[in-house]
Design an enzyme around this catalytic site. Sequence first.
Site, PDB file in Angstrom:
ATOM      1  N   LYS A   1       4.979 -11.179   3.336  1.00 24.00           N
ATOM      2  CA  LYS A   1       3.564 -11.483   3.061  1.00 24.00           C
ATOM      3  C   LYS A   1       3.374 -11.615   1.560  1.00 24.00           C
ATOM      4  O   LYS A   1       3.920 -10.816   0.789  1.00 24.00           O
ATOM      5  CB  LYS A   1       2.661 -10.389   3.631  1.00 24.00           C
ATOM      6  CG  LYS A   1       1.179 -10.582   3.264  1.00 24.00           C
ATOM      7  CD  LYS A   1       0.259  -9.719   4.095  1.00 24.00           C
ATOM      8  CE  LYS A   1       0.145  -8.287   3.669  1.00 24.00           C
ATOM      9  NZ  LYS A   1      -0.319  -8.081   2.284  1.00 24.00           N
TER      10      LYS A   1
ATOM     11  N   SER B   1       0.861  -1.194   0.000  1.00 24.99           N
ATOM     12  CA  SER B   1       0.000   0.000   0.000  1.00 24.99           C
ATOM     13  C   SER B   1       0.899   1.246   0.000  1.00 24.99           C
ATOM     14  O   SER B   1       0.449   2.354  -0.321  1.00 24.99           O
ATOM     15  CB  SER B   1      -0.921   0.009   1.228  1.00 24.99           C
ATOM     16  OG  SER B   1      -0.182  -0.245   2.406  1.00 24.99           O
TER      17      SER B   1
ATOM     18  N   GLU C   1       0.356 -12.400  -1.531  1.00 24.73           N
ATOM     19  CA  GLU C   1      -1.068 -12.477  -1.829  1.00 24.73           C
ATOM     20  C   GLU C   1      -1.361 -13.741  -2.630  1.00 24.73           C
ATOM     21  O   GLU C   1      -0.576 -14.114  -3.507  1.00 24.73           O
ATOM     22  CB  GLU C   1      -1.499 -11.248  -2.647  1.00 24.73           C
ATOM     23  CG  GLU C   1      -1.386  -9.956  -1.861  1.00 24.73           C
ATOM     24  CD  GLU C   1      -1.882  -8.749  -2.633  1.00 24.73           C
ATOM     25  OE1 GLU C   1      -2.431  -8.910  -3.751  1.00 24.73           O
ATOM     26  OE2 GLU C   1      -1.715  -7.630  -2.127  1.00 24.73           O
TER      27      GLU C   1
ATOM     28  N   GLU D   1      -8.831 -10.078   3.661  1.00 26.94           N
ATOM     29  CA  GLU D   1      -9.188  -8.699   3.289  1.00 26.94           C
ATOM     30  C   GLU D   1     -10.487  -8.676   2.485  1.00 26.94           C
ATOM     31  O   GLU D   1     -10.662  -9.465   1.539  1.00 26.94           O
ATOM     32  CB  GLU D   1      -8.051  -8.073   2.455  1.00 26.94           C
ATOM     33  CG  GLU D   1      -8.406  -6.646   2.013  1.00 26.94           C
ATOM     34  CD  GLU D   1      -7.232  -5.828   1.503  1.00 26.94           C
ATOM     35  OE1 GLU D   1      -6.086  -6.310   1.540  1.00 26.94           O
ATOM     36  OE2 GLU D   1      -7.494  -4.691   1.060  1.00 26.94           O
TER      37      GLU D   1
ATOM     38  N   ASP E   1       5.659  -6.750   2.574  1.00 26.66           N
ATOM     39  CA  ASP E   1       4.969  -7.324   1.413  1.00 26.66           C
ATOM     40  C   ASP E   1       5.949  -7.693   0.318  1.00 26.66           C
ATOM     41  O   ASP E   1       6.888  -6.935   0.038  1.00 26.66           O
ATOM     42  CB  ASP E   1       3.978  -6.297   0.839  1.00 26.66           C
ATOM     43  CG  ASP E   1       2.560  -6.563   1.287  1.00 26.66           C
ATOM     44  OD1 ASP E   1       2.252  -7.712   1.645  1.00 26.66           O
ATOM     45  OD2 ASP E   1       1.762  -5.607   1.288  1.00 26.66           O
TER      46      ASP E   1
HETATM   47  O1  KIV Z   1      -0.410  -3.386   1.546  1.00 23.85           O
HETATM   48  C1  KIV Z   1      -1.048  -3.365   2.606  1.00 23.85           C
HETATM   49  O2  KIV Z   1      -1.068  -2.383   3.359  1.00 23.85           O
HETATM   50  C2  KIV Z   1      -1.813  -4.565   2.955  1.00 23.85           C
HETATM   51  C3  KIV Z   1      -2.839  -4.448   4.029  1.00 23.85           C
HETATM   52  C4  KIV Z   1      -3.963  -3.636   3.570  1.00 23.85           C
HETATM   53  C5  KIV Z   1      -3.265  -5.763   4.536  1.00 23.85           C
HETATM   54  O3  KIV Z   1      -1.609  -5.573   2.361  1.00 23.85           O
END
Ligand code: KIV
Length: 287
Positions: free
Chosen positions: A125, A57, A127, A194, A95
Site C-alpha cells: 500500500k 501505524s 499513500e 481515510e 505499507d
Molecule cells: O498504517 C495503517 O494502519 C493504515 C490504516 C490506518 C489504513 O494505513
Amino acid sequence: NKKYIKRGVVVREKFTVTSFLKSKIKKEKITVLTAYDYQMAKLVDEAGVDCILVGDSLGMVVLGYENTLEVTVEDMIHHTRAVAKGSNRALIVADMPFLSYHINTEEAVRNAGKIIQKGKAHAVKLEGGIEVIDKIKAIINANIPVLGHIGLTPQSVNVFGGFKVQGKDEKRAKKLIEDAIELEKAGVFGIVLEGIPEKLAKIITEKLTIPTIGIGAGSECDGQVLVINDMLGMFDNFVPKFVKQYANLKDNITNGVKTYIKEVKNKDFPKKEHTFSIDDDVLNKLY
Ligand code: KIV
C-alpha cells in the site's frame, strides 16, 4: 469464508486481489484489520477477516513513535514476515513506509519487491494520488499488486499540520476524486479512503469499479479497515471519533497483570498444579 476439501483436509478459500474486485461486484463488504505479529495475525485470520494490513501505524501502536515517519522498510519486512506466518486465508497487504517510494521509481520497485520477497506480503500500500502515480505504475509493472491510500494520509502529517479531516472544500474534494480516478487507471486493486466526509467517500466509491476501503470515511465504502489496537480497546490515550471499540483489552490486561503481581507477592502463585515433581530417590542424592 468459503471452504473446500483438498485431499481430505478442509481448506479455506484464500482471499486474493481478485476477491477484492469480486466483492465489489457482489456488493459484499470487505473486512480489513491491521496486525503486526504472528499471534494477532493468527487470531484475526482464524476469525475470518478478508485482508490483514501490516500498516505503518506499526510505528505508533507497536514501536511507540510519535507518528509513522520513522518506520523503515526493514521494520515492515520484520513484522510482515511474522504476520505472514500467522495467517492462512487473508490477503496480506504491507505499507510502504515514508521515503521508501518517493525518491525514484527504481527505489520504489526495489523496496516493494523486498517487502514481497522477504516480508511475504501479497501486495503493498502506498499513500498519495497523482503525485506518486509513476511509482505506482512501475510497481504494478513489476507484477506487485498495489492498494492506494488517499485522504488523511498519515505520512503527510507535517504537510497537513496534524491529523485533520481532508477534502472538506470544493478544490480539495475534487482533487481527491481525480486522484481516485487516476489511481484506478494506474491499476491499483483498491483504495483506502481515510479521514474524509462520508458523502465524498460515497461519490468516490460510486465513480470507481475497484473497491474503496474506508477508515473515518463513513459507511458507503465497499469495505472498512481499523487499527486492531484501537478496535480492541488496548489504549485509552486517544480514541479517534471513527473508532468503535469492540472489546476492552486494556482493562482485561491490566486486571490480569495486577492479579499476577498480587498472587506472586502473596505466594498464591505458583500452586502445586503449576509445578513439576522429581522422584524422592533422585532428590535424596542431591543433598
Ligand atoms: O498504517 C495503517 O494502519 C493504515 C490504516 C490506518 C489504513 O494505513
